[in-house]
Design a protein around this motif. Structure first.
Motif, short mmCIF file in Angstrom:
data_model
loop_
_atom_site.label_atom_id
_atom_site.label_comp_id
_atom_site.label_asym_id
_atom_site.label_seq_id
_atom_site.Cartn_x
_atom_site.Cartn_y
_atom_site.Cartn_z
N CYS A 137 0.78 -1.09 -0.06
CA CYS A 137 0.01 0.06 -0.16
C CYS A 137 0.81 1.26 0.11
CB CYS A 137 -0.90 0.02 1.18
SG CYS A 137 -1.97 -1.40 1.19
N ALA A 138 0.41 2.18 -0.58
CA ALA A 138 1.24 3.60 -0.58
C ALA A 138 0.26 4.63 -0.14
CB ALA A 138 1.46 3.90 -2.17
N VAL A 139 1.05 5.52 0.62
CA VAL A 139 0.85 6.90 1.03
C VAL A 139 1.45 8.00 0.31
CG1 VAL A 139 0.05 8.37 2.85
CG2 VAL A 139 -0.16 5.97 3.28
N VAL A 140 0.74 8.92 -0.42
CA VAL A 140 1.40 10.11 -1.15
C VAL A 140 1.00 11.10 -0.09
CG1 VAL A 140 1.27 11.72 -3.19
CG2 VAL A 140 0.99 8.83 -3.44
N GLY A 141 2.10 11.85 0.44
CA GLY A 141 1.81 12.73 1.37
C GLY A 141 2.64 12.36 2.72
N GLY A 142 3.13 13.43 3.33
CA GLY A 142 3.68 13.15 4.74
C GLY A 142 3.44 14.14 5.74
N ARG A 196 -1.81 9.38 9.84
CA ARG A 196 -3.07 8.44 10.24
C ARG A 196 -3.31 7.30 9.53
NH1 ARG A 196 -5.43 13.62 11.08
NH2 ARG A 196 -6.93 13.37 9.40
N LYS A 197 -3.44 7.68 8.04
CA LYS A 197 -3.38 6.70 6.89
C LYS A 197 -2.23 5.59 7.14
CE LYS A 197 -6.93 8.80 5.12
NZ LYS A 197 -8.25 8.61 5.24
N ALA A 198 -1.08 6.02 7.11
CA ALA A 198 -0.07 5.07 7.13
C ALA A 198 0.01 4.26 8.59
CB ALA A 198 1.30 5.72 7.34
N ALA A 199 -0.49 4.88 9.50
CA ALA A 199 -0.31 4.27 10.91
C ALA A 199 -1.69 2.95 11.03
CB ALA A 199 -0.59 5.06 12.03
N ALA A 200 -2.72 3.35 10.25
CA ALA A 200 -3.69 2.32 10.49
C ALA A 200 -3.43 0.96 9.34
CB ALA A 200 -4.97 3.08 9.92
N GLU A 221 2.15 -3.64 3.90
CA GLU A 221 3.54 -3.35 3.63
C GLU A 221 3.53 -1.66 3.11
OE1 GLU A 221 5.72 -5.82 1.29
OE2 GLU A 221 5.38 -7.58 2.74
N VAL A 222 3.90 -0.72 3.77
CA VAL A 222 3.66 0.50 3.55
C VAL A 222 4.75 1.39 2.83
CG1 VAL A 222 2.64 2.80 4.22
CG2 VAL A 222 1.78 0.83 5.32
N THR A 223 4.61 1.96 1.83
CA THR A 223 5.39 3.14 1.41
C THR A 223 5.04 4.41 1.39
OG1 THR A 223 6.49 1.25 -0.15
CG2 THR A 223 6.72 3.62 -0.58
N VAL A 224 5.77 5.27 1.71
CA VAL A 224 5.35 6.78 2.05
C VAL A 224 6.26 7.64 0.77
CG1 VAL A 224 5.16 8.84 3.18
CG2 VAL A 224 4.42 6.69 4.19
N PHE A 225 5.59 8.32 -0.02
CA PHE A 225 6.21 9.21 -0.99
C PHE A 225 5.92 10.80 -0.35
CE2 PHE A 225 5.01 5.47 -3.52
CZ PHE A 225 6.25 5.26 -4.08
N SER A 226 6.89 11.49 -0.07
CA SER A 226 7.06 12.74 0.43
C SER A 226 8.35 13.23 0.57
CB SER A 226 6.02 12.74 1.73
OG SER A 226 6.27 14.31 2.40
N PRO A 227 8.55 14.70 0.20
CA PRO A 227 10.05 15.05 0.75
C PRO A 227 10.17 15.12 2.15
CG PRO A 227 8.65 16.47 -0.83
CD PRO A 227 7.72 15.48 -0.26
N VAL A 228 9.14 15.37 2.91
CA VAL A 228 9.43 15.51 4.41
C VAL A 228 8.36 14.52 5.15
CG1 VAL A 228 10.18 17.87 4.31
CG2 VAL A 228 7.73 17.70 4.53
N PHE A 251 -1.59 -2.35 -4.10
CA PHE A 251 -3.13 -2.57 -3.79
C PHE A 251 -3.93 -1.37 -3.50
CE2 PHE A 251 -6.47 -4.93 -0.84
CZ PHE A 251 -7.24 -5.15 -1.98
N LEU A 252 -3.59 -0.71 -2.58
CA LEU A 252 -4.47 0.71 -2.19
C LEU A 252 -3.23 1.69 -2.20
CD1 LEU A 252 -6.39 -0.65 0.98
CD2 LEU A 252 -7.20 -0.48 -1.22
N VAL A 253 -3.85 2.87 -2.65
CA VAL A 253 -2.92 4.16 -2.58
C VAL A 253 -3.90 5.19 -2.15
CG1 VAL A 253 -1.97 5.79 -3.97
CG2 VAL A 253 -1.74 3.54 -4.71
N PHE A 254 -3.49 5.96 -1.08
CA PHE A 254 -4.01 6.88 -0.33
C PHE A 254 -3.32 8.26 -0.88
CE2 PHE A 254 -5.07 3.43 2.16
CZ PHE A 254 -6.34 3.64 2.51
N CYS A 255 -3.97 9.12 -1.37
CA CYS A 255 -3.36 10.30 -1.93
C CYS A 255 -3.88 11.39 -0.72
CB CYS A 255 -4.16 10.51 -3.30
SG CYS A 255 -3.91 9.52 -4.53
N ALA A 256 -2.74 11.93 -0.23
CA ALA A 256 -3.09 12.66 1.25
C ALA A 256 -2.11 13.72 1.23
CB ALA A 256 -3.07 11.86 2.52
N THR A 257 -1.80 14.68 0.06
CA THR A 257 -0.98 15.87 0.29
C THR A 257 -1.87 16.85 0.73
OG1 THR A 257 -0.97 16.58 -2.05
CG2 THR A 257 0.46 14.66 -1.40
N ASP A 258 -1.35 18.10 0.69
CA ASP A 258 -2.17 19.19 1.03
C ASP A 258 -2.30 20.05 -0.10
OD1 ASP A 258 0.30 20.23 0.41
OD2 ASP A 258 0.43 21.35 2.52
#
Length: 214
Positions: free
Chosen positions: A15-20, A26-30, A37-44, A74-81
């Motif tokens: 699963c991926a989370v876009v944003g930091g 919250r998304k990544a922790a859940a 298996e979580v990957t986060v894409f974010s500069p910070v 499998f799942l992607v969460f788009c959570a930038t500002d």
């Protein structure tokens, strides 16, 4: 719009989370709590995300996402500002075959994450289809006040006693009656007061009172 209620098993799923930021945290922790298996894409990252990364709970790609990053998830969460980046990432992820959740645009998401409470194995969710997160939170708070930790403890007792009851109560009818009769307020009150042994004894005693004729 009609939606399909479902509980997903995410152990080992990518699963991926876009944003930091805070929402991404919250998304990544859940997801991590669910075994993904979580990957986060974010500069910070937030301090919380940094702590998860340092503990080995997630993989961090320290930059904004680029085309090609969101394949094989499998799942992607788009959570930038930044709404436009969220939408671009969602389109790329969906084109790659992922299911997408956009934090600031539930109407464009493939799925919603409902408000929920968890007490052990008891999971209760409530969703307004994205129409009113405030109402969903209020209902969650009401459910949390109604269904406390004793319900999770009750389910632990059930799991502990189930093999024994299968042996002691020979018929499905007798077992069904036993489980119905042990879901009572007295057992829950005992658990709420921390009297676990007494609650277990009351449940065992109930089995002695069950007639086992077919």
């Amino acid at each position: 719009m009609q939606v399909y209620p479902i509980n997903l098993k995410l152990t080992g799923r990518r699963c991926a989370v876009v944003g930091g930021g805070a929402v991404a945290e919250r998304k990544a922790a859940a997801l991590i709590a669910a075994g993904a298996e979580v990957t986060v894409f974010s500069p910070v990252l937030t301090p919380g995300l940094s702590a998860l990364q340092e503990a080995g709970g997630l993989c961090w790609t320290p930059r904004v996402y680029v085309d090609g990053d969101l394949h094989n998830f499998f799942l992607v969460f788009c959570a930038t500002d930044q709404p436009e980046i969220n939408r671009q990432a969602a389109e790329a992820a969906r084109a790659a075959g992922a299911m997408v959740n956009i934090a600031d645009a539930p109407e464009l998401s493939d799925f919603y994450v409902p408000a929920h409470i968890a007490q052990g194995d008891l999971l209760i969710t409530v969703s307004t289809g994205g129409a009113s997160p405030v109402l969903a939170r209020r209902l969650r708070e009401e459910m949390a006040a109604r269904y406390g930790p004793e319900y999770g403890q009750y389910l632990e007792l059930i799991a502990k006693l189930r093999p024994e009851m299968k042996k002691r109560l020979a018929t499905a009818k007798a077992r069904e009656k036993f489980w119905r009769e042990t879901i009572d307020q007295e057992v829950l009150d005992l658990l709420r007061k921390g009297k676990f042994s007494e609650a277990e004894e009351r449940m065992r005693h109930a089995a002695c009172c069950i007639r086992t004729e077919p």
